[in-house]
Design an enzyme around this catalytic site. Structure first.
Site, short mmCIF file in Angstrom:
data_model
loop_
_atom_site.label_atom_id
_atom_site.label_comp_id
_atom_site.label_asym_id
_atom_site.label_seq_id
_atom_site.Cartn_x
_atom_site.Cartn_y
_atom_site.Cartn_z
N HIS A 142 1.02 -1.25 -0.11
CA HIS A 142 0.01 0.08 -0.02
C HIS A 142 0.89 1.22 0.04
O HIS A 142 2.23 1.14 0.21
CB HIS A 142 -0.68 -0.19 1.35
CG HIS A 142 -0.04 0.07 2.55
ND1 HIS A 142 0.48 -1.21 2.98
CD2 HIS A 142 0.27 1.03 3.34
CE1 HIS A 142 1.09 -0.69 4.13
NE2 HIS A 142 1.10 0.46 4.30
N THR A 183 3.43 5.55 -3.36
CA THR A 183 4.59 5.78 -4.13
C THR A 183 5.77 4.65 -3.80
O THR A 183 5.69 4.12 -2.84
CB THR A 183 5.35 6.91 -4.00
OG1 THR A 183 5.51 7.30 -2.85
CG2 THR A 183 4.51 8.02 -4.95
N ARG A 184 6.50 4.10 -4.92
CA ARG A 184 7.62 3.38 -4.69
C ARG A 184 8.83 3.78 -5.63
O ARG A 184 8.31 4.22 -6.80
CB ARG A 184 7.56 1.89 -4.80
CG ARG A 184 6.40 1.18 -3.89
CD ARG A 184 6.97 0.78 -2.80
NE ARG A 184 6.27 0.22 -1.63
CZ ARG A 184 5.12 0.55 -1.14
NH1 ARG A 184 4.74 1.75 -1.38
NH2 ARG A 184 4.32 -0.26 -0.23
N LYS A 235 9.04 12.26 1.29
CA LYS A 235 9.17 10.97 1.88
C LYS A 235 10.54 10.58 2.03
O LYS A 235 11.24 10.65 1.24
CB LYS A 235 8.47 9.97 1.24
CG LYS A 235 8.58 8.37 1.90
CD LYS A 235 7.30 7.57 1.53
CE LYS A 235 7.36 6.88 -0.02
NZ LYS A 235 6.04 6.19 -0.16
N HIS A 247 15.85 2.24 5.80
CA HIS A 247 15.86 0.76 5.24
C HIS A 247 15.98 -0.36 6.21
O HIS A 247 16.34 -1.23 5.67
CB HIS A 247 16.73 0.62 3.97
CG HIS A 247 16.76 -0.19 3.04
ND1 HIS A 247 15.25 -0.83 2.47
CD2 HIS A 247 17.24 -1.29 2.54
CE1 HIS A 247 15.50 -1.90 1.86
NE2 HIS A 247 16.78 -2.21 1.84
N CYS A 255 4.41 0.42 7.21
CA CYS A 255 4.24 -0.55 6.18
C CYS A 255 5.51 -1.69 7.01
O CYS A 255 5.96 -1.67 7.72
CB CYS A 255 4.92 0.11 5.00
SG CYS A 255 4.75 -0.90 3.56
N LYS A 270 9.14 -2.78 -7.51
CA LYS A 270 9.61 -2.43 -9.08
C LYS A 270 9.61 -3.75 -9.90
O LYS A 270 9.45 -3.66 -10.77
CB LYS A 270 10.71 -1.71 -9.02
CG LYS A 270 11.98 -2.67 -8.53
CD LYS A 270 13.11 -1.63 -8.46
CE LYS A 270 13.37 -1.15 -7.33
NZ LYS A 270 13.37 -1.69 -5.73
C1 LIG Z 1 7.94 1.71 3.54
C2 LIG Z 1 8.25 0.64 2.31
C3 LIG Z 1 9.08 1.08 1.12
C4 LIG Z 1 9.15 0.44 0.17
N1 LIG Z 1 9.71 0.76 -0.92
C5 LIG Z 1 9.96 0.34 -1.97
C6 LIG Z 1 10.58 0.90 -3.24
O1 LIG Z 1 11.04 2.08 -3.16
N2 LIG Z 1 10.72 0.04 -4.38
C7 LIG Z 1 10.27 -1.19 -4.35
O2 LIG Z 1 10.66 -1.98 -5.43
N3 LIG Z 1 10.05 -1.74 -3.31
C8 LIG Z 1 9.76 -1.01 -2.25
N4 LIG Z 1 9.34 -1.81 -1.12
C9 LIG Z 1 8.93 -3.04 -0.95
C10 LIG Z 1 7.65 -3.71 -1.87
O3 LIG Z 1 6.59 -2.66 -1.47
C11 LIG Z 1 7.29 -5.16 -1.40
O4 LIG Z 1 8.55 -6.00 -1.53
C12 LIG Z 1 6.10 -5.47 -1.92
O5 LIG Z 1 4.94 -4.69 -1.88
C13 LIG Z 1 5.87 -6.97 -1.36
O6 LIG Z 1 4.45 -7.51 -1.90
P1 LIG Z 1 3.78 -8.67 -1.37
O7 LIG Z 1 2.69 -9.05 -2.56
O8 LIG Z 1 4.87 -9.64 -1.32
O9 LIG Z 1 3.39 -8.36 -0.09
P2 LIG Z 1 1.94 -8.00 0.50
O10 LIG Z 1 1.79 -6.56 -0.27
O11 LIG Z 1 2.11 -7.68 1.94
O12 LIG Z 1 0.82 -8.85 -0.02
C14 LIG Z 1 0.86 -10.15 0.95
C15 LIG Z 1 -1.00 -10.15 0.86
O13 LIG Z 1 -1.29 -11.42 1.30
C16 LIG Z 1 -2.29 -11.40 1.95
N5 LIG Z 1 -2.50 -12.54 2.97
C17 LIG Z 1 -1.59 -12.99 3.76
N6 LIG Z 1 -2.05 -14.11 4.47
C18 LIG Z 1 -3.39 -14.37 3.99
C19 LIG Z 1 -4.30 -15.55 4.13
N7 LIG Z 1 -3.85 -16.19 4.97
N8 LIG Z 1 -5.27 -15.36 3.43
C20 LIG Z 1 -5.26 -14.61 2.40
N9 LIG Z 1 -4.54 -13.55 2.06
C21 LIG Z 1 -3.47 -13.44 2.96
C22 LIG Z 1 -2.09 -10.14 2.98
O14 LIG Z 1 -3.36 -9.65 3.39
C23 LIG Z 1 -1.46 -9.11 1.97
O15 LIG Z 1 -2.45 -8.48 1.05
C24 LIG Z 1 8.78 -0.89 -0.12
C25 LIG Z 1 8.39 -1.33 1.14
C26 LIG Z 1 7.81 -0.82 2.11
C27 LIG Z 1 6.94 -1.37 3.28
O1 LIG Z 2 13.42 -0.97 -3.55
C1 LIG Z 2 14.11 0.54 -3.72
O2 LIG Z 2 14.49 0.99 -4.73
C2 LIG Z 2 14.04 1.03 -2.43
C3 LIG Z 2 15.61 1.46 -2.02
C4 LIG Z 2 15.71 1.93 -0.60
C5 LIG Z 2 15.07 1.28 0.25
C6 LIG Z 2 13.63 0.98 0.01
N1 LIG Z 2 13.62 0.49 -1.35
#
Ligand SMILES: Cc1cc2nc3c(=O)[nH]c(=O)nc-3n(C[C@H](O)[C@H](O)[C@H](O)COP(=O)(O)OP(=O)(O)OC[C@H]3O[C@@H](n4cnc5c(N)ncnc54)[C@H](O)[C@@H]3O)c2cc1C
Ligand SMILES: O=C(O)[C@@H]1CCCCN1
Length: 387
Positions: free
Chosen positions: A47, A50-51, A269, A273, A316, A349
């Site tokens: 959520h 931006t990323r 923002k 990390h 997050c 990304k």
């Molecule tokens: C503050 C922050 C900054 C970031 N900055 C960057 C960035 O600049 N660039 C970049 O590339 N990445 C960035 N990231 C990383 C990136 O956002 C994550 O790697 C990515 O969103 C992970 O996605 P996901 O689908 O694995 O996890 P999630 O988004 O957590 O999705 C997992 C989903 O599974 C669901 N789930 C879990 N258990 C169950 C269950 N039992 N039954 C049904 N559903 C379930 C959850 O509710 C959730 O919706 C950042 C992350 C954060 C927190």
């Molecule tokens: O995935 C990215 O690009 C950023 C870099 C810095 C830390 C958080 N994630």
């Protein structure tokens, strides 16, 4: 239980599960995407507005995957008819004599990633309102920028549905029974699938318990901090201020990064990390602010145009592996269960390319990228992985 058997069930509608489901549906696979919360939600990792998107990586395998990921993001933008990427450039600052900084430069050169190296004398002319730390070098990944994260997630889910996919949100998976046909039980239904993809973000290990596997994953809470510009616009996307990463290669210290002010006018923002460990369902009980203290010192020293106290703090989570590399693999015991986990704070990304390779694994195809850096086997010596 319905007699319907899906080609694939995907658990978790974050960016990785949604992109995987989208690729499966595009490949005519009858796909069900299950999500525990009612969508959209802000309780996981995908959520926020931006990323950062960038090709600047030290590792060849990430730089390579990002070449295709950019293309796939552009296709998604076109298909969805919405802007998902804005080019701002990414300023990387880091100790000139550190191995990680020179390695980054070398990888960017090898992969012909458009780069501008900023010499110290010209730094403040190109990047006003940032103080470059003594002994640091600076370079710009010119095609890096911002991904509009919430918008991207919605777009991918919509495209999945319009390709025939079904999303059931507000349905928490409470049991998995592996087999040639996998049975998945939620609070309100029982579903069957020939293949299962687990992309549950911070809840990966909770779900993997049902399959007899535990991965060495650490879930941490990130305080997402926004800082007020003393003069509105100083660090804004409109003024072409770039994203930045301040590399911190010392053991036990982590990078600091920032995105130009955009989503909240007048607020930039800037985050640390890393964060403190938490249970994913207890995120709000984790109140450690050690990362904010580090950020306040950094903002005071290097970003003099910001008020050095955060104006907004959101939450997050990261799901971190010991080497900070992803897990993209089949389950070691059940070949029809595919796992995408441990995105370690940098996975957004890669969403479209991760979706593509996980869907290939789920369809029994050879993945189009070398997934050896992402195998579960690498954790074999690790105490928490039971293989
Ligand atoms: C503050 C922050 C900054 C970031 N900055 C960057 C960035 O600049 N660039 C970049 O590339 N990445 C960035 N990231 C990383 C990136 O956002 C994550 O790697 C990515 O969103 C992970 O996605 P996901 O689908 O694995 O996890 P999630 O988004 O957590 O999705 C997992 C989903 O599974 C669901 N789930 C879990 N258990 C169950 C269950 N039992 N039954 C049904 N559903 C379930 C959850 O509710 C959730 O919706 C950042 C992350 C954060 C927190
Ligand atoms: O995935 C990215 O690009 C950023 C870099 C810095 C830390 C958080 N994630």
């Amino acid at each position: 239980m319905s007699s319907e058997v899906h080609d694939c069930i995907v658990i978790g509608a974050g960016i990785q599960g949604s992109c995987t489901a989208y690729h499966l549906a595009k490949n005519k696979q009858k796909t069900l995407l299950l999500e525990q919360f009612v969508l959209p939600h802000s309780r996981g990792s995908s959520h926020g507005q931006t990323r950062i998107i960038r090709k600047a990586y030290e590792e060849d395998f990430y730089a390579q995957m990002m070449q295709e990921s950019y293309e796939l993001w552009a296709q998604l933008e076109k298909e969805a008819g919405v802007e998902l990427y804005r080019c701002t450039g990414l300023l990387v600052m880091g100790p000139e004599n550190a191995e990680s900084f020179s390695c980054l430069k070398a990888t960017m050169q090898r992969h012909k990633i458009p780069t501008v190296v900023l010499e110290k004398q010209e730094f403040s002319q190109h990047i006003p309102n940032v103080n470059l730390t003594d002994g640091n070098g600076a370079l710009m990944d010119t095609l890096a920028g911002v991904l509009y994260a919430d918008r991207a997630l919605r777009a991918v889910q919509r495209l999945f549905q319009s390709s025939g996919g079904v999303i059931k949100d507000g349905e928490k998976v409470i049991d998995i029974t592996p087999g040639a046909v996998v049975t998945v039980t939620t609070g309100s239904g029982v579903y069957r699938g020939r293949n299962l993809v687990i992309t549950a973000g911070p809840w990966a290990n909770t779900l993997l318990t049902h399959t007899g596997l535990q991965l060495p994953l650490k879930v941490v809470k990130i305080n997402v901090c926004y800082w007020k510009e003393k003069i509105p616009g100083t660090y804004s996307v409109g003024q072409r201020f770039p994203c930045f990463i301040q590399m911190e290669p010392k053991e036990g210290e982590y990078d600091i990064y920032g995105l130009p002010s955009n989503e909240y006018p007048g607020l930039m923002k800037v985050c640390y990390h890393m964060g403190s460990e938490t249970e994913p369902d207890e995120r709000d009980k984790q109140t450690d602010r050690g990362d904010i203290d580090i950020l306040m010192r950094y903002v005071t020293r290097c970003l003099p145009g910001l008020v050095p106290v955060p104006a907004v703090v959101e939450s997050c989570m990261y799901t971190v592996t010991p080497d900070h590399h992803f897990v993209l693999d089949s389950h070691p015991t059940y070949g029809n269960i595919i796992i995408g986990a441990g995105f370690s704070g940098h996975g957004f990304k890669f969403g479209p390319i991760i979706g593509k390779v996980l869907s290939q694994l789920a369809m029994g195809q050879v993945p189009s990228h070398d997934l050896s850096p992402f195998r579960i086997k690498r954790f074999q010596s690790h105490a928490r992985s039971s293989l």
